[in-house]
Every structure is written in structure tokens, then in C-alpha cells.
Design a protein around this motif. Structure first.
Motif, PDB file in Angstrom:
ATOM      1  N   HIS A 243       0.940  -1.093  -0.062  1.00  0.00           N
ATOM      2  CA  HIS A 243      -0.009  -0.003  -0.123  1.00  0.00           C
ATOM      3  C   HIS A 243       0.849   1.381   0.016  1.00  0.00           C
ATOM      4  O   HIS A 243       1.908   1.626  -0.792  1.00  0.00           O
ATOM      5  CB  HIS A 243      -1.009   0.033   1.207  1.00  0.00           C
ATOM      6  N   ASP A 244       0.599   2.116   0.963  1.00  0.00           N
ATOM      7  CA  ASP A 244       1.378   3.382   0.762  1.00  0.00           C
ATOM      8  C   ASP A 244       2.868   3.133   1.131  1.00  0.00           C
ATOM      9  O   ASP A 244       3.744   3.851   0.988  1.00  0.00           O
ATOM     10  CB  ASP A 244       0.746   4.426   1.963  1.00  0.00           C
TER      11      ASP A 244
ATOM     12  N   VAL B 221      -1.175  -2.715  -5.996  1.00  0.00           N
ATOM     13  CA  VAL B 221      -0.758  -1.534  -5.257  1.00  0.00           C
ATOM     14  C   VAL B 221      -2.025  -0.947  -4.917  1.00  0.00           C
ATOM     15  O   VAL B 221      -2.635  -0.630  -5.778  1.00  0.00           O
ATOM     16  CB  VAL B 221       0.476  -0.795  -5.786  1.00  0.00           C
ATOM     17  N   VAL B 222      -2.261  -0.448  -3.545  1.00  0.00           N
ATOM     18  CA  VAL B 222      -3.644   0.231  -3.219  1.00  0.00           C
ATOM     19  C   VAL B 222      -2.922   1.346  -2.399  1.00  0.00           C
ATOM     20  O   VAL B 222      -2.230   1.167  -1.397  1.00  0.00           O
ATOM     21  CB  VAL B 222      -4.420  -0.786  -2.512  1.00  0.00           C
ATOM     22  N   LEU B 223      -3.335   2.558  -2.646  1.00  0.00           N
ATOM     23  CA  LEU B 223      -3.012   3.923  -1.713  1.00  0.00           C
ATOM     24  C   LEU B 223      -4.470   3.943  -0.769  1.00  0.00           C
ATOM     25  O   LEU B 223      -5.664   4.253  -1.214  1.00  0.00           O
ATOM     26  CB  LEU B 223      -2.871   5.165  -2.782  1.00  0.00           C
TER      27      LEU B 223
ATOM     28  N   ASN C  45      -2.392  -3.326 -11.786  1.00  0.00           N
ATOM     29  CA  ASN C  45      -3.204  -3.481 -10.639  1.00  0.00           C
ATOM     30  C   ASN C  45      -2.857  -2.593  -9.574  1.00  0.00           C
ATOM     31  O   ASN C  45      -2.300  -2.899  -8.590  1.00  0.00           O
ATOM     32  CB  ASN C  45      -2.952  -4.667  -9.918  1.00  0.00           C
ATOM     33  N   PHE C  46      -3.195  -1.224  -9.969  1.00  0.00           N
ATOM     34  CA  PHE C  46      -2.835  -0.116  -9.198  1.00  0.00           C
ATOM     35  C   PHE C  46      -4.222   0.767  -8.885  1.00  0.00           C
ATOM     36  O   PHE C  46      -5.274   0.957  -9.634  1.00  0.00           O
ATOM     37  CB  PHE C  46      -2.149   0.997  -9.744  1.00  0.00           C
ATOM     38  N   TYR C  47      -4.672   1.012  -7.598  1.00  0.00           N
ATOM     39  CA  TYR C  47      -5.865   1.718  -7.041  1.00  0.00           C
ATOM     40  C   TYR C  47      -5.306   2.864  -6.333  1.00  0.00           C
ATOM     41  O   TYR C  47      -4.871   2.887  -5.331  1.00  0.00           O
ATOM     42  CB  TYR C  47      -6.613   0.619  -6.300  1.00  0.00           C
ATOM     43  N   ASP C  48      -5.957   4.218  -6.782  1.00  0.00           N
ATOM     44  CA  ASP C  48      -5.570   5.244  -6.209  1.00  0.00           C
ATOM     45  C   ASP C  48      -6.549   5.462  -5.109  1.00  0.00           C
ATOM     46  O   ASP C  48      -7.425   4.909  -4.735  1.00  0.00           O
ATOM     47  CB  ASP C  48      -5.513   6.223  -7.356  1.00  0.00           C
TER      48      ASP C  48
ATOM     49  N   CYS D 274      -6.933  -1.536   1.243  1.00  0.00           N
ATOM     50  CA  CYS D 274      -6.160  -2.601   0.546  1.00  0.00           C
ATOM     51  C   CYS D 274      -7.017  -3.931   0.840  1.00  0.00           C
ATOM     52  O   CYS D 274      -7.175  -4.499  -0.235  1.00  0.00           O
ATOM     53  CB  CYS D 274      -4.890  -2.396   0.878  1.00  0.00           C
ATOM     54  N   HIS D 275      -7.491  -4.165   2.080  1.00  0.00           N
ATOM     55  CA  HIS D 275      -7.557  -5.657   2.178  1.00  0.00           C
ATOM     56  C   HIS D 275      -9.269  -5.774   1.782  1.00  0.00           C
ATOM     57  O   HIS D 275      -9.627  -6.805   0.969  1.00  0.00           O
ATOM     58  CB  HIS D 275      -7.762  -5.972   3.480  1.00  0.00           C
TER      59      HIS D 275
END
Ligand code: SF4
Lengths: 170, 418
Positions: free
Chosen positions: B34-35, B60-62, B91-94, B100-101
């Protein structure tokens, strides 16, 4: 491997990562010197001020429980702590210690054996601890992870395994 | 002799039969960060490779401090956005997407039979779908970016059988707090925990995730539930790849088997400053609180919103407290908006904040002052967790949080259920 000699810092059970390295700093404090200054901030404010190279943290069960944050292992490494001895470790904390190259030793008699401030010596090679109460053995690290530890941590180990040793080193 | 779920999954990836205690070198199916990705990238750069081994392995999740609370966090996010672009991590989520989970489950990465690692301790959540999922450190994630590999110890398995229909108002959170209180913060150290039994089967997907999420609070390496028709229905149209459910053999060997009967369980609460410091809510009822945090990867899903909205409908929260509400994801927010739950909560005086972790790590959006007391639906009450070491955190179910919001004091929901 060298002998580790230092004074004992004694703590209890279930010491968690939030008191070792508070969550609010995990994205803002990244410099090794600064990280060393935060170590144990919420548990023992004297620790970071007075710790000396080689000093040993001893504790009870489940040391390092909570977050996956490896700063909780690295901050001790940067404070030049010689080893952490505990009755048991949280699994993530144990992994993080190996990956940081910080000796994490499991000793069933910890921390009762030790007096705060006493000088002890640890022989990693022999798996022995020498303290006022006597001489004790701890189990060696599993062979499969010993290599990581001997290379000084996971990152140097990975460099070596990829054949990148020597190039571009920090 | 039969094999456990954990032995089968790790054995499949190691390409051999494995036994507990053995250390294996494996490639995870997915790896989440994540971050902390920015810090991981710096370590990855030290290794000295220039391309990520397999960009599609990574998600990757912010979420930990979104939107950025200050320049440092903003810089951190900026570096992560640059990295995923350069390395082709799709697979990136802004910042608008969610915790994230929750995101990995909603987006169909949490799949039966998969090995998923994440640089976050609550990665255990995905076991609710029959995945083997566990937290790892930042250096380990950096090594996975470089090599695709990690070492894992094959865990012993603890089987937890839960029976009985819980009384009205007693939720998955109460059940899990009760289990953690009995097992202890290190009771499942290094173990794979299999939650099973009629009570587990009867739980919704949202509720199952509460148990696997908090498995790490008793030291577990992972939490697991057998995939069933509910799991498959949830994954339908969502699964990112094909998958094959994995089950423990009937004659597999378990390290420990524990049984719980929840037929008479009272609502539970974890008192400061450890998660296993659990008692029935009525033992601490009447304690004055200053803030309620309804959020986190443990309890901020749609069914939780339904419960909280049903309590707050047409009422006002107590004037002396503030209630911070953070949906676990954008999808949860959208569904809760549609169902009218959000307007019910806001009308009642709650403060709605962008999806993400919020104050759960002490970064922003509702951190505490010294001597303040918070009641939280999250998973950790360690000293300093909400940004202040002199504050107190109690952990409870969404229902207990909601009824306490009305009284301004810790309140046993049974005293208000008619
Ligand atoms: S909501 Fe809290 S526990 Fe969950 S991932 Fe975010 S910081 Fe961690």
C-alpha cells in the motif's frame, strides 16, 4: 561471527510494534539516525537516549506483536542494539529481524534470568548466552534462513543471489 | 496421513510434499503493498535490478493516508504513482478506491487456493475466501519485486470449531473478540488457523472477513475458511483468474483443536491496551467516551452500515461525542449511499470521511488528544495507535458503537434492543 557484549534492557510480555515504532512515524521518519531516536518512544523514553552499541533487549512472550512494519526491527539495528532475546517472537517480527540482520534469539527463561543493566555476552556461533545467573543455550536459526542472516540481511542476500554483489552498493 | 490446507498450498508452490516446520522457497500468486510501496521501492532499488520481475504479480493500493495529509505523504504517493507507471503495474488503485484488504477482495484477487502475501499484517483477511494469505515485511516485498520469491515456514494448524446460533445483536466481531480473549495475543503464534463449524458456515461473507482479518491479533500466520457456495457466488464475475479450492484432508493432523459455543455469548469489548484484554460489554458499560470510529478493514462493510443506520435512524448522536465514519471502500460507500444509510448517519450527526484507513494508524482524520477515550470498530487498541499514547481505545462491534453513540457512554446493546 563476533561475540555480542552489552547491557540488558528488560521488558515484559506482548511488547507491540506500536510502542516500539509508532505508526504515525512510519511514512515520515526514514533516516536511520532519526529512526534510532524513536525506538521505544511510547514504552521507554530513556531507551533511545541511553542505549549503547551492543546492548541487548530482553523480553517475555510475543515480542513485536502487531504490525508488519519492519522499522520496529530496523530502529534497533540503527540504534546498534546487539540482539533481542525473548521468550517468543511474533512471526512478522522474527522475520523482520532476520531480514534486517538483527539477532532475534528465543530463550524460554527470558526475561526472568536477567537483571536490568547487567552486562551479558552472547556467542551466536555457539548459541550460548552468558549472564550473572549462569550460562544458557538458545536454538540456532534454521539453516534455510541462516544464509540471509549471515549476509547481513535479506537485501544483501538477494543482491548476492542475483549475482549483483559489488555493483551499485549503497 | 492426510494434509492440511496450509501444507497443500505451500506444497503445490514448492513442488513437493511439505511438513510443518519446513522452510520453503515459493512464488506467491499475488503480492500486495500500500502506501509503504514508496519505501519498498527504495529498498528494491538498492538490490540493483531495473525491472520488476513480474508486474502482474503485484497489487498496489493507496489507502493509509488518503488524500495525503501533508507534503511528505503527498510526495510518497507521487513516487508510487510514478513507479507503477514506469514498471507497468496495472493492478494499481488510487486514493478513491478503498482499504487495501477490502479492495483485494472486491476486485477478485482473494481467491481460493491462492498464496497471497502483503506488506501489511491484516493480509490474513483473504483467508475468508480460502486463500493462504499472510503479512510480510517491506524488505521481503522488495525482494519479491526483484525475484518473485519468498521463504515461508510451513505452519502447524489450529482448528477452531464454532457452534451455536449467537443471540440477537451478537455479531462476528463479538465472536472473534471472544476467541482472541480466550486464546490470547500469542495463542496461535506462527499457526495457520482454520475457522470451521456451523456458526462459521452460517456467516455472511462480510462477517467471515472479520474473523480472518483479526486472526493476526492472536499471532496467527493466516486464517482460513473453506470456500462454499457463498464464496463462489461472491466471486462470480469478480475472480481475476481461474482458481481451485483447496481443503484439508479429513485425516490431516492438527496441532490443536478448540471448540467454542456462542449460543449464550454476550456482546464483547477489547479494553486498552491489548486486543486480548476482552470482557463482556456490560462490565465496562457507563464509561464516558469522546469519539466513535466506525471504519477500518475489520468492520466498515455494507452489513455494518445497515446495522449502524438502523440504530441511528431518526436519532441524534450524543452532543458530547463525535462519530467518524469511513467506509471500507468506494463500493461500500456507493451501496450505502444508495441504501440511504449515509444520509441517516450524517443526519444523526456523524462525520463522513473519504474511504481509507483514517485514524486507524494515527495519521489523520480523527486522531485523539490525551485522556480521550474512543470506541472503535477497528482491530487494534495498542497505546498510541490513534496517534496519542495517552488516549484509550476500546474495540467493539458496529452495533455496540452505534448504541453507544446515542448515549455517549459505552453501552450494552442488549439494554436497548426491544
Ligand atoms: S484500516 Fe487499520 S488495520 Fe486495516 S489496513 Fe488500514 S491501518 Fe491497517
Amino acid at each position: 561471527m563476533q561475540l555480542i557484549t552489552g547491557r540488558v534492557w528488560k521488558y515484559g510480555d506482548d511488547v507491540n510494534t506500536d510502542v516500539i515504532f509508532p505508526g504515525k512515524y512510519t511514512y515520515t521518519v526514514t533516516d536511520p539516525q532519526e529512526m534510532a531516536k524513536i525506538a521505544f518512544e511510547d514504552l521507554d523514553p530513556n531507551f533511545a537516549k541511553q542505549v549503547q552499541p551492543g546492548d541487548v533487549i530482553v523480553a517475555g512472550k510475543n515480542f513485536g506483536c502487531g504490525s508488519s512494519r519492519e522499522q520496529a526491527a530496523f530502529c534497533f539495528k540503527y540504534a546498534r542494539v546487539g540482539a533481542v532475546v525473548a521468550r517468543s517472537f511474533s512471526r512478522l517480527y522474527f522475520r523482520n529481524c532476520i531480514n534486517a540482520g538483527l539477532p532475534a534469539l528465543t530463550l524460554p527463561q527470558s526475561p526472568d534470568l536477567f537483571q536490568p543493566g547487567e552486562q551479558i555476552t552472547i556467542d551466536l556461533q555457539m548459541g550460548r548466552i552468558f549472564c550473572a545467573a549462569g550460562e544458557y543455550s538458545f536454538p540456532p536459526l534454521p539453516n534455510a534462513v541462516l544464509g540471509i542472516f549471515q549476509q547481513g540481511g535479506l537485501i544483501p542476500y538477494t543482491r548476492k543471489s542475483l549475482g549483483l554483489d559489488g555493483a551499485n552498493q549503497r | 496421513m492426510g494434509q492440511t490446507f496450509a501444507e497443500k498450498i505451500l506444497g503445490r508452490l514448492a513442488g513437493k510434499t511439505v511438513v510443518p516446520g519446513e522452510i520453503v522457497q515459493v512464488s506467491p500468486d499475488f503480492a500486495m503493498s500500500h502506501d509503504n510501496t514508496a519505501a519498498i521501492v527504495k529498498t528494491w532499488q538498492e538490490i540493483g535490478v531495473s525491472r520488476v520481475e513480474n508486474p502482474d504479480r503485484h497489487v498496489v493500493v493507496l489507502d493509509h493516508c488518503v488524500p495525503a495529509a501533508n507534503e511528505k505523504f503527498a510526495q510518497n504517493h507521487k513516487e508510487i504513482r510514478q513507479f507503477v507507471k514506469e514498471q507497468g503495474i496495472r493492478n494499481f488503485y488510487d486514493i478513491e478506491r478503498g482499504i487495501c484488504h477490502q479492495v483485494l477482495c472486491e476486485e477478485g484477487f482473494a481467491l481460493p487456493g491462492k498464496l497471497i502475501v502483503g506488506s501489511d499484517s491484516h493480509t490474513t483477511t483473504y483467508g475468508a475466501f480460502g486463500a493462504f494469505s499472510t503479512g510480510i515485511g517491506r524488505s521481503e516485498m522488495a525482494a519479491i519485486l526483484a525475484t518473485g520469491q519468498i521463504w515461508l515456514r510451513v505452519p502447524e494448524t489450529m482448528k477452531i470449531v464454532v457452534r451455536g446460533v449467537p443471540p440477537k445483536g451478537v455479531s462476528a466481531k463479538d465472536i472473534m473478540l471472544h476467541i482472541i480473549g480466550s486464546v490470547g495475543a500469542d495463542g496461535a503464534l506462527y499457526k495457520s488457523v482454520w475457522f470451521t463449524g456451523p456458526t462459521i458456515e452460517a456467516l455472511t461473507i462480510d462477517s467471515r472477513m472479520v474473523l480472518t482479518n483479526m486472526a493476526v491479533e492472536m499471532g496467527a500466520k493466516n486464517g482460513y475458511m473453506e470456500p462454499d457456495s457463498k464464496t463462489l457466488a461472491f466471486l462470480d464475475g469478480r475472480a481475476k483468474t481461474g482458481f481451485e479450492p483447496v481443503y484439508s484432508d479429513a485425516d490431516a493432523e492438527f496441532d490443536q483443536v478448540l471448540e467454542f459455543d456462542v449460543s449464550n455469548l454476550a456482546p464483547q469489548i477489547a479494553c486498552p491496551h491489548t486486543v486480548d484484554n476482552v470482557c463482556p460489554v456490560d462490565q465496562v458499560a457507563g464509561k464516558t467516551i469522546h469519539q466513535i470510529f466506525f471504519g477500518s478493514c475489520t468492520n466498515a462493510r455494507l452489513e455494518d452500515f445497515a446495522v449502524v443506520a438502523s440504530v441511528l435512524e431518526g436519532k441524534r448522536i450524543h452532543p458530547d461525542i463525535r462519530m467518524i465514519v469511513i467506509p471500507a471502500s468506494k463500493q461500500v460507500l456507493q451501496q450505502a449511499l444508495k441504501a440511504g444509510f449515509i444520509s441517516t448517519l450524517v443526519d444523526a450527526g456523524a462525520v463522513l470521511v473519504n474511504t481509507g484507513c483514517g485514524p486507524c494508524m494515527g495519521n489523520h482524520e480523527g486522531v485523539l488528544a490525551p485522556q480521550e477515550v474512543t470506541l472503535s470498530t477497528s482491530n487494534r487498541n495498542f497505546k498510541g495507535r490513534f496517534g496519542c499514547k495517552e488516549a484509550e481505545i476500546y474495540l467493539c462491534s458496529p452495533l455496540t458503537a452505534a448504541v453507544s453513540a446515542l448515549t455517549g457512554k459505552i453501552t450494552d446493546s442488549r439494554s436497548s434492543i426491544k
